[in-house]
Design a protein around this motif. Structure first.
Motif, PDB file in Angstrom:
ATOM      1  N   ASN A   1      49.544 -11.528  12.880  1.00  0.00           N
ATOM      2  CA  ASN A   1      50.346 -11.028  13.999  1.00  0.00           C
ATOM      3  C   ASN A   1      50.261 -11.928  15.225  1.00  0.00           C
ATOM      4  OD1 ASN A   1      49.716  -8.623  12.269  1.00  0.00           O
ATOM      5  ND2 ASN A   1      51.097  -7.668  13.735  1.00  0.00           N
ATOM      6  N   ILE A   2      49.039 -12.328  15.558  1.00  0.00           N
ATOM      7  CA  ILE A   2      48.834 -13.068  16.798  1.00  0.00           C
ATOM      8  C   ILE A   2      49.161 -14.546  16.614  1.00  0.00           C
ATOM      9  CG2 ILE A   2      47.197 -13.498  18.676  1.00  0.00           C
ATOM     10  CD1 ILE A   2      47.689 -10.532  18.142  1.00  0.00           C
ATOM     11  N   TRP A   3      48.967 -15.044  15.401  1.00  0.00           N
ATOM     12  CA  TRP A   3      49.119 -16.473  15.134  1.00  0.00           C
ATOM     13  C   TRP A   3      50.408 -16.756  14.354  1.00  0.00           C
ATOM     14  CZ3 TRP A   3      45.673 -19.222  10.945  1.00  0.00           C
ATOM     15  CH2 TRP A   3      46.006 -20.564  10.880  1.00  0.00           C
ATOM     16  N   LYS A   4      50.527 -16.127  13.179  1.00  0.00           N
ATOM     17  CA  LYS A   4      51.609 -16.507  12.280  1.00  0.00           C
ATOM     18  C   LYS A   4      52.975 -15.966  12.720  1.00  0.00           C
ATOM     19  CE  LYS A   4      52.617 -16.905   7.352  1.00  0.00           C
ATOM     20  NZ  LYS A   4      52.237 -16.517   5.976  1.00  0.00           N
ATOM     21  N   PHE A   5      53.014 -14.688  13.133  1.00  0.00           N
ATOM     22  CA  PHE A   5      54.295 -14.080  13.480  1.00  0.00           C
ATOM     23  C   PHE A   5      55.029 -14.852  14.585  1.00  0.00           C
ATOM     24  CE2 PHE A   5      56.992 -10.963  15.701  1.00  0.00           C
ATOM     25  CZ  PHE A   5      57.789 -10.539  14.650  1.00  0.00           C
ATOM     26  N   PRO A   6      54.358 -15.171  15.724  1.00  0.00           N
ATOM     27  CA  PRO A   6      55.084 -15.911  16.772  1.00  0.00           C
ATOM     28  C   PRO A   6      55.625 -17.262  16.295  1.00  0.00           C
ATOM     29  CG  PRO A   6      53.096 -14.937  17.668  1.00  0.00           C
ATOM     30  CD  PRO A   6      53.025 -14.753  16.177  1.00  0.00           C
TER      31      PRO A   6
ATOM     32  N   ALA B   1      40.373  -2.725  23.054  1.00  0.00           N
ATOM     33  CA  ALA B   1      40.155  -3.977  23.798  1.00  0.00           C
ATOM     34  C   ALA B   1      41.279  -4.963  23.500  1.00  0.00           C
ATOM     35  CB  ALA B   1      38.797  -4.580  23.411  1.00  0.00           C
ATOM     36  N   LEU B   2      41.671  -5.043  22.236  1.00  0.00           N
ATOM     37  CA  LEU B   2      42.771  -5.922  21.828  1.00  0.00           C
ATOM     38  C   LEU B   2      44.061  -5.525  22.539  1.00  0.00           C
ATOM     39  CD1 LEU B   2      43.437  -7.082  18.192  1.00  0.00           C
ATOM     40  CD2 LEU B   2      45.310  -6.184  19.534  1.00  0.00           C
ATOM     41  N   ALA B   3      44.334  -4.220  22.553  1.00  0.00           N
ATOM     42  CA  ALA B   3      45.556  -3.723  23.204  1.00  0.00           C
ATOM     43  C   ALA B   3      45.546  -4.045  24.697  1.00  0.00           C
ATOM     44  CB  ALA B   3      45.695  -2.221  22.978  1.00  0.00           C
ATOM     45  N   LEU B   4      44.389  -3.861  25.341  1.00  0.00           N
ATOM     46  CA  LEU B   4      44.270  -4.132  26.779  1.00  0.00           C
ATOM     47  C   LEU B   4      44.495  -5.616  27.079  1.00  0.00           C
ATOM     48  CD1 LEU B   4      43.569  -3.117  29.630  1.00  0.00           C
ATOM     49  CD2 LEU B   4      41.158  -3.565  29.103  1.00  0.00           C
ATOM     50  N   LEU B   5      43.869  -6.481  26.284  1.00  0.00           N
ATOM     51  CA  LEU B   5      44.049  -7.923  26.464  1.00  0.00           C
ATOM     52  C   LEU B   5      45.521  -8.314  26.300  1.00  0.00           C
ATOM     53  CD1 LEU B   5      40.964  -9.329  24.498  1.00  0.00           C
ATOM     54  CD2 LEU B   5      41.377  -9.571  26.957  1.00  0.00           C
ATOM     55  N   LEU B   6      46.163  -7.712  25.310  1.00  0.00           N
ATOM     56  CA  LEU B   6      47.567  -8.028  25.042  1.00  0.00           C
ATOM     57  C   LEU B   6      48.448  -7.592  26.215  1.00  0.00           C
ATOM     58  CD1 LEU B   6      49.371  -9.318  22.926  1.00  0.00           C
ATOM     59  CD2 LEU B   6      49.641  -7.072  21.865  1.00  0.00           C
ATOM     60  N   VAL B   7      48.178  -6.404  26.746  1.00  0.00           N
ATOM     61  CA  VAL B   7      48.951  -5.898  27.894  1.00  0.00           C
ATOM     62  C   VAL B   7      48.798  -6.831  29.095  1.00  0.00           C
ATOM     63  CG1 VAL B   7      49.062  -4.052  29.619  1.00  0.00           C
ATOM     64  CG2 VAL B   7      48.975  -3.473  27.188  1.00  0.00           C
TER      65      VAL B   7
ATOM     66  N   MET C   1      52.692   0.535  15.214  1.00  0.00           N
ATOM     67  CA  MET C   1      51.655  -0.119  16.020  1.00  0.00           C
ATOM     68  C   MET C   1      51.517  -1.590  15.647  1.00  0.00           C
ATOM     69  SD  MET C   1      48.779   2.918  16.181  1.00  0.00           S
ATOM     70  CE  MET C   1      47.527   1.946  17.002  1.00  0.00           C
ATOM     71  N   ASP C   2      51.535  -1.866  14.343  1.00  0.00           N
ATOM     72  CA  ASP C   2      51.423  -3.252  13.860  1.00  0.00           C
ATOM     73  C   ASP C   2      52.571  -4.102  14.398  1.00  0.00           C
ATOM     74  OD1 ASP C   2      50.450  -5.372  11.935  1.00  0.00           O
ATOM     75  OD2 ASP C   2      52.411  -5.008  11.061  1.00  0.00           O
ATOM     76  N   THR C   3      53.784  -3.551  14.345  1.00  0.00           N
ATOM     77  CA  THR C   3      54.967  -4.296  14.783  1.00  0.00           C
ATOM     78  C   THR C   3      54.980  -4.481  16.294  1.00  0.00           C
ATOM     79  OG1 THR C   3      56.184  -3.377  12.906  1.00  0.00           O
ATOM     80  CG2 THR C   3      57.481  -4.380  14.665  1.00  0.00           C
ATOM     81  N   VAL C   4      54.590  -3.433  17.024  1.00  0.00           N
ATOM     82  CA  VAL C   4      54.543  -3.529  18.496  1.00  0.00           C
ATOM     83  C   VAL C   4      53.572  -4.627  18.918  1.00  0.00           C
ATOM     84  CG1 VAL C   4      53.732  -2.335  20.577  1.00  0.00           C
ATOM     85  CG2 VAL C   4      55.296  -1.183  19.012  1.00  0.00           C
ATOM     86  N   ILE C   5      52.416  -4.704  18.253  1.00  0.00           N
ATOM     87  CA  ILE C   5      51.427  -5.733  18.615  1.00  0.00           C
ATOM     88  C   ILE C   5      51.946  -7.126  18.263  1.00  0.00           C
ATOM     89  CG2 ILE C   5      49.119  -6.630  18.049  1.00  0.00           C
ATOM     90  CD1 ILE C   5      48.200  -3.681  17.890  1.00  0.00           C
ATOM     91  N   ALA C   6      52.635  -7.250  17.117  1.00  0.00           N
ATOM     92  CA  ALA C   6      53.214  -8.548  16.747  1.00  0.00           C
ATOM     93  C   ALA C   6      54.252  -8.992  17.778  1.00  0.00           C
ATOM     94  CB  ALA C   6      53.851  -8.462  15.362  1.00  0.00           C
ATOM     95  N   LEU C   7      55.123  -8.068  18.182  1.00  0.00           N
ATOM     96  CA  LEU C   7      56.144  -8.394  19.191  1.00  0.00           C
ATOM     97  C   LEU C   7      55.494  -8.652  20.546  1.00  0.00           C
ATOM     98  CD1 LEU C   7      58.889  -5.775  18.216  1.00  0.00           C
ATOM     99  CD2 LEU C   7      58.937  -8.237  17.791  1.00  0.00           C
ATOM    100  N   GLY C   8      54.433  -7.881  20.843  1.00  0.00           N
ATOM    101  CA  GLY C   8      53.695  -8.100  22.091  1.00  0.00           C
ATOM    102  C   GLY C   8      53.083  -9.493  22.142  1.00  0.00           C
TER     103      GLY C   8
ATOM    104  N   LEU D   1      42.976 -17.105  31.343  1.00  0.00           N
ATOM    105  CA  LEU D   1      44.005 -16.749  30.357  1.00  0.00           C
ATOM    106  C   LEU D   1      43.631 -17.250  28.963  1.00  0.00           C
ATOM    107  CD1 LEU D   1      47.286 -17.412  32.347  1.00  0.00           C
ATOM    108  CD2 LEU D   1      46.577 -15.229  31.369  1.00  0.00           C
ATOM    109  N   GLY D   2      43.105 -18.476  28.900  1.00  0.00           N
ATOM    110  CA  GLY D   2      42.685 -19.024  27.615  1.00  0.00           C
ATOM    111  C   GLY D   2      41.577 -18.203  26.998  1.00  0.00           C
ATOM    112  N   LEU D   3      40.614 -17.807  27.819  1.00  0.00           N
ATOM    113  CA  LEU D   3      39.514 -16.967  27.324  1.00  0.00           C
ATOM    114  C   LEU D   3      40.049 -15.645  26.789  1.00  0.00           C
ATOM    115  CD1 LEU D   3      36.540 -16.181  26.976  1.00  0.00           C
ATOM    116  CD2 LEU D   3      36.527 -15.459  29.377  1.00  0.00           C
ATOM    117  N   MET D   4      40.946 -15.010  27.550  1.00  0.00           N
ATOM    118  CA  MET D   4      41.501 -13.721  27.120  1.00  0.00           C
ATOM    119  C   MET D   4      42.289 -13.868  25.830  1.00  0.00           C
ATOM    120  SD  MET D   4      42.721 -12.016  30.709  1.00  0.00           S
ATOM    121  CE  MET D   4      43.175 -10.485  29.942  1.00  0.00           C
TER     122      MET D   4
END
Length: 446
Positions: A28-33, A183-189, A262-269, A309-312
């Protein structure tokens, strides 16, 4: 293990977080984008969402249902459910393939998890600051060329995974996802929020949600179909194992819908977090896997607040890798624990060390063992191709064909609370649409 002694999720929410955590991985974070970047944007996203609904969701529900009925590891669950249905034990091969696939994937997935940990540390120490493209490329190349460095971070990542899984379902898996997923959701937001300040957020929105139908071709459709299958952790024994810890009262279809959303929202996020940075820095969206480990660090190293930003971002990537890695180890551990006299902790250590050892062969394929070993591929690429192109599609196909054609329609309808038109839709999905979709993915990937 009997139903009375088999571990159970403490709540539906914990199960949803665990299943979503498994689905929300590096994919989601790497491949989808980068797939969206390579495939023309919104047209790809819409086809992907359609494929998720028609193929991903029915297979996800099927694997949970088999696990819940079998109340055991994927191999025993498939054998038990087949026996109940008057079918031969050979269906246990579906479970065997899933467990082996999860083991093989974890071995090289942990190597990439180690990259993420290394880059998280690099963000803290300012390794990206002021670097040009050559400097960032040299950083990535230097990491891959160093067996010692790769081994160190692969080992640290696998130790984290073993430590979590050894604690069991409630203390280990649930405890981890209950912390990591929020934590993942917060970082993404926060990262999406930063994207809104770049002046290029509208461009990112347009890219993701305004379809260019001229970009659609057979290759893009197949890429969307393939990613829809793999993003939900299907065909790896994971969802059968997770389903085996489920109680009878959980509505599988409703829960699957929640996990898919949830999976799709995070991928789009992730796209909304990454694309504004890429556009603002005039970077290449279609740079493939190097988007995460070369292109983005270049941006982080040359922007205000880039260190934070890089750390997050790399923390986000690491959390996503961890939630998926623990789910990959779980079906293997459940199998070892239930088929041997070993305790939960000992089973985890044995399974984890096995995957870690195979991972060493995978990481050496970037340096000391860079020569092809089979079919012109190194160990890392060989494991990736073997699992993604053969084992996962065939395992997912086996599960959906078994449920659609060999389980009693009445029993399945009762399990899933289906009747009338809903049952007819389910039958069409599991007997025709999803199997054909998986077969198309399998043949095209060859």
């Amino acid at each position: 293990m009997s139903k009375t002694t088999h571990a159970q999720w403490s709540s539906r929410l914990s199960f949803i977080l665990a299943a979503t955590g498994s689905a929300v991985g590096l994919g989601n974070i790497w491949k989808f984008p980068y797939m969206v970047g390579e495939s023309g944007g919104a047209a790809f996203v819409l086809v992907y969402l359609l494929c998720i609904g028609l193929i991903g969701l029915p297979i996800l529900v099927t694997e949970w249902m088999i696990g819940r009925r079998g109340q055991s590891n994927p191999v025993n669950a498939m054998a038990s459910v087949a026996k109940q249905a008057g079918q031969p034990k050979i269906w246990a091969l579906v479970g065997i393939s899933g467990v082996i696939g999860a083991f093989l994937i974890l071995s090289f997935y942990s190597v990439i998890g180690g990259w993420s940990l290394y880059y998280t540390l690099g963000s803290v120490t300012g390794d990206f600051s002021g670097q040009d493209a050559d400097g960032i490329g040299a950083l990535f190349g230097g990491m891959l060329a160093s067996p010692g460095l790769l081994l160190l971070w692969h080992s640290i990542f696998m130790l984290l995974v073993i430590g979590i899984v050894a604690r069991g379902v409630t203390k280990g898996l649930e405890g981890a996802v209950n912390v990591l997923m929020p934590a993942l959701a917060l970082l993404l937001v926060v990262l999406v929020g930063y994207g809104m300040t770049t002046g290029h957020f509208g461009e990112a929105l347009n890219y993701l949600f305004n379809p260019d139908w001229s970009a659609l071709n057979g290759e893009v459709v197949l890429a969307a179909l393939g990613h829809a299958f793999f993003t939900l952790s299907l065909g790896m024994g994971i969802m059968i194992a997770y389903g085996s810890y489920l109680g009878e009262k959980v509505d599988l279809i409703k829960t699957a819908r929640t996990v898919v959303i949830m999976d799709t929202v995070i991928a789009l996020g992730a796209g909304l977090a990454i694309f504004p940075i890429v556009f603002a820095n005039e970077l290449d969206l279609a740079s493939g896997p190097s988007l995460i480990f070369v292109t983005l660090p270049l941006a982080f190293g040359n922007m205000g607040g880039g260190l934070i930003l890089g750390l997050m971002f790399f923390l986000l990537l690491t959390f996503a890798a961890l939630t998926s890695a623990i789910s990959l180890l779980e079906p293997v551990v459940e199998f070892v624990e239930e088929r041997t006299p070993l305790s939960r902790s000992a089973s985890t250590v044995v399974a984890g060390i096995g995957a870690w050892a195979l991972g060493i062969a995978a990481l050496l394929s970037f340096n000391l063992w860079s020569e092809p070993v089979l079919f012109g591929l190194g160990v890392f690429d060989l494991l990736d191709k073997l699992t993604s192109k053969f084992m996962l599609p065939l395992t997912g196909l086996g599960a959906i064909v078994f449920a659609g054609w060999f389980l009693s329609r009445e029993g399945v309808a009762e399990d899933l609370g289906l009747s009338g038109g809903k049952e007819m839709v389910w039958v069409a999905l599991t007997r025709v649409i999803a199997p054909i979709g998986v077969i198309v993915v399998f043949i095209s990937s060859l």
